[in-house]
Design a protein around this motif. Structure first.
Motif, short mmCIF file in Angstrom:
data_model
loop_
_atom_site.label_atom_id
_atom_site.label_comp_id
_atom_site.label_asym_id
_atom_site.label_seq_id
_atom_site.Cartn_x
_atom_site.Cartn_y
_atom_site.Cartn_z
N ASP A 1 -13.04 -0.47 10.21
CA ASP A 1 -11.77 -0.98 10.74
C ASP A 1 -10.69 -0.97 9.65
N ARG A 2 -11.07 -1.36 8.43
CA ARG A 2 -10.09 -1.40 7.33
C ARG A 2 -9.53 -0.01 7.03
N LEU A 3 -10.36 1.02 7.27
CA LEU A 3 -9.91 2.40 7.01
C LEU A 3 -9.35 3.08 8.26
N GLN A 4 -9.12 2.27 9.31
CA GLN A 4 -8.54 2.80 10.55
C GLN A 4 -9.45 3.88 11.16
N ALA A 45 -4.12 11.17 8.64
CA ALA A 45 -4.13 10.63 10.00
C ALA A 45 -5.48 9.99 10.29
N ALA A 46 -5.49 9.09 11.25
CA ALA A 46 -6.76 8.52 11.70
C ALA A 46 -7.63 9.68 12.15
N PRO A 47 -8.89 9.75 11.68
CA PRO A 47 -9.73 10.91 11.95
C PRO A 47 -10.06 11.07 13.43
N ILE A 58 -11.86 8.81 3.15
CA ILE A 58 -12.14 8.13 4.43
C ILE A 58 -13.65 8.11 4.62
N GLN A 59 -14.27 7.10 4.07
CA GLN A 59 -15.73 6.97 3.96
C GLN A 59 -16.09 5.53 3.65
#
Lengths: 356, 356
Positions: free
Chosen positions: B90-93, B143-145, B56-57
């Motif tokens: 946005d693509r990585l939520q 999960a969304a961070p 997630i980066q």
């Protein structure tokens, strides 16, 4: 003694961490350095480390169980996790991927022994182990890393199901694709997961728990969320019962340890056909319509098996009889082996200190 | 004053970092917090941070240039980088993806001003800027961070080409696929890069600089290495000269700032057809054979344009006239605008302090 610990029954997956962590560094000059077990602490990472920019990172998910049958603490098929970690590292062109599997298991076992008070007693409880390898190379160019950190943290977890199975509802109606041939779907690398967050959120907003991932024009079924997926049905051609899961040779399926264990176990029973082939969504929809779809479940380390009760396909919900006999039997067998109640195949449930 | 600095002519891309860094944290409770510029230092990251496990980066690549024409320091189309960073998040939520673009440009400008001594003088030199967003959420579940860190580090870089263009030799003969519709190929996220390390190493072992990425049964040409790619040829149908690059609508092409600038510039000239469509390898091979392939080049922030001199396809090398007039003209125009020598379209070359 359990000062920082939650009550076991209040544990939430992945939030509580134990006291210690394993650290092993690799560098181009020194190769793998001596393993260290240290108090769990934040990592100091260069802001230029390529793990933070280019996703050069991979991990494993394993568990340590307190045996119900004796005093032992057991791992479940750790050799499979070592093999997969090595293969994930190789896929990302990480040097050091040819590490000694047995030595790393030793290190992980030492960590578990030191923090064994963190393994709650009782069936369903375990210590989740997260070996991770990240590139620590300080370089903004794109290159094979000249330094790595392998670390392992651990987290006590409670039963995945608090009161019987909790079947999940899935949707196939998503514009996203998890993996493809020639990509990284067969490796346990960070990039595979980041890309699923948005599809997952969109599925949840529609009232489904997970995405059932399809691939290609034939809508072959690959995985569910971050688990492998199995269907138990009466095969239209043979009229015989068949357990089906996606094969590994296309390179877009994670070679799950639970997946492999289910295949080996059910094949050893010799009671029905067991196939590694791609089920397609049209095939599953037709089987459901004709009453030939018996059970469906996801399979992974966290949940072992997760019954599937519904699949949204082209806007319609296909309902599936929840938690059949096969799902329950596989659960009983695998958790029985993990907790030392049932004698499994050789090398599956290994008391710490006994691995080869 | 330049105590830690390399001599400008000895700079190696991505190895020297300037003195300071920008830090902006986001949390669920506090949203985006106050930006801080601090001495560059290692990050303290939890070993459970989801940026290290689940990729997630995301990041951007930009440059600050010392104008040749006046005393200004300039950015090149920073609004495009802000837009893409937001879209990658946005693509990585990632929450917080709707940050204020202009405010972030201000913060980056302040960082550049503070470290302006690190921008070497002279054409070809610049300060490479690397805004990066990572999840700092300590959670082993997916999960969304609930917490993020946006940071920006900077690195002085020298001319990409030390003595004239250095054309690259490419291979298309690889079993790997960079991106897929429904994947993350249109976002600047870590996972896109980690997966290319092994293909790149295999290409290098065969004597090619980069992989030219094909997609699908028609072997459409998508990108080269981590650049966009352009072909200048005589179109077989129209017999007119045409500049071709892959379109964005399939979702597997990174929307490059240099790509967009080349399209806008060449369209403004009105001298030849400019098309966003997928060239296919059979088309390019045929054009080369029939003498209709004039030039080919990669396009990206690091190199601006990189001439392509050879493409391996099905085991045969297709030779391409190296560095044609168009490649040189695009180079002259874009670098001229970046260094303030040429007046470009409004908003392209922005003296620090002047953006909207």
């Amino acid at each position: 003694m359990r000062s920082e610990m939650s009550k076991p029954e209040e544990l939430v997956f992945g939030t509580t961490l134990s006291d210690h962590m394993l650290m092993i560094e690799w560098s181009k000059e020194k190769n793998w350095m001596d393993p260290r077990i240290i108090p769990r602490q934040d990592l100091n990472i260069s802001p230029a480390a390529s793990s933070l920019h280019y996703g050069i990172q991979c991990f494993e998910g394993m568990k340590a169980y307190r045996s119900i049958a004796d005093d032992s603490i057991r791992l479940f098929r750790p050799d499979m996790n070592m093999k997969r970690l090595s293969s994930s590292m190789d896929r990302l062109q990480m040097p050091g991927f040819d590490f000694n599997h047995s030595q790393l298991i030793d290190c992980i076992e030492n960590l578990v022994l030191l923090d064994q008070k963190w393994i709650p007693e009782g069936e369903g409880y375990s210590l989740y182990l997260r070996p991770t390898v990240i590139a620590t190379h300080k370089f903004l160019g794109l290159a094979a890393p000249d330094s790595l950190l392998l670390f392992c943290i651990t987290s006590p977890v409670g039963p995945y199901y608090k009161s019987g199975f909790a079947p999940i509802r899935l949707t196939t109606d998503t514009p996203y694709v998890r993996a493809w041939p020639g990509g990284t779907g067969a490796a346990k690398v960070g990039g595979n997961y980041a890309s699923t967050m948005k599809p997952q959120a969109e599925a949840a907003a529609k009232g489904y728990s997970q995405v059932l991932w399809l691939f290609g024009d034939d809508e072959s079924i690959t995985e569910v969320g971050s688990m492998n997926v199995f269907f138990f049905l009466i095969n239209k051609e043979t009229s015989r019962p068949e357990l089906v899961t996606a094969p590994l040779d296309r390179g877009d399926i994670l070679p799950g340890v639970t997946r492999d264990s289910i295949l080996q176990l059910t094949r050893s029973w010799g009671e029905f056909d067991v196939s590694e082939r791609f089920p397609t969504m049209p095939e599953i929809a037709q089987a459901a319509k004709e009453g030939r779809l018996i059970e469906a479940f996801g399979a992974g380390t966290a949940a072992v098996v997760t019954p599937i009760s519904c699949i949204e396909y082209q806007g319609n919900d296909i309902e599936i009889p929840a938690t059949g006999k096969l799902t329950q039997r596989i659960w009983d067998e695998i958790t029985g082996i993990q907790y030392g109640k049932i004698e499994g195949p050789e090398g599956w449930s290994i008391p710490i200190g006994d691995h080869q």
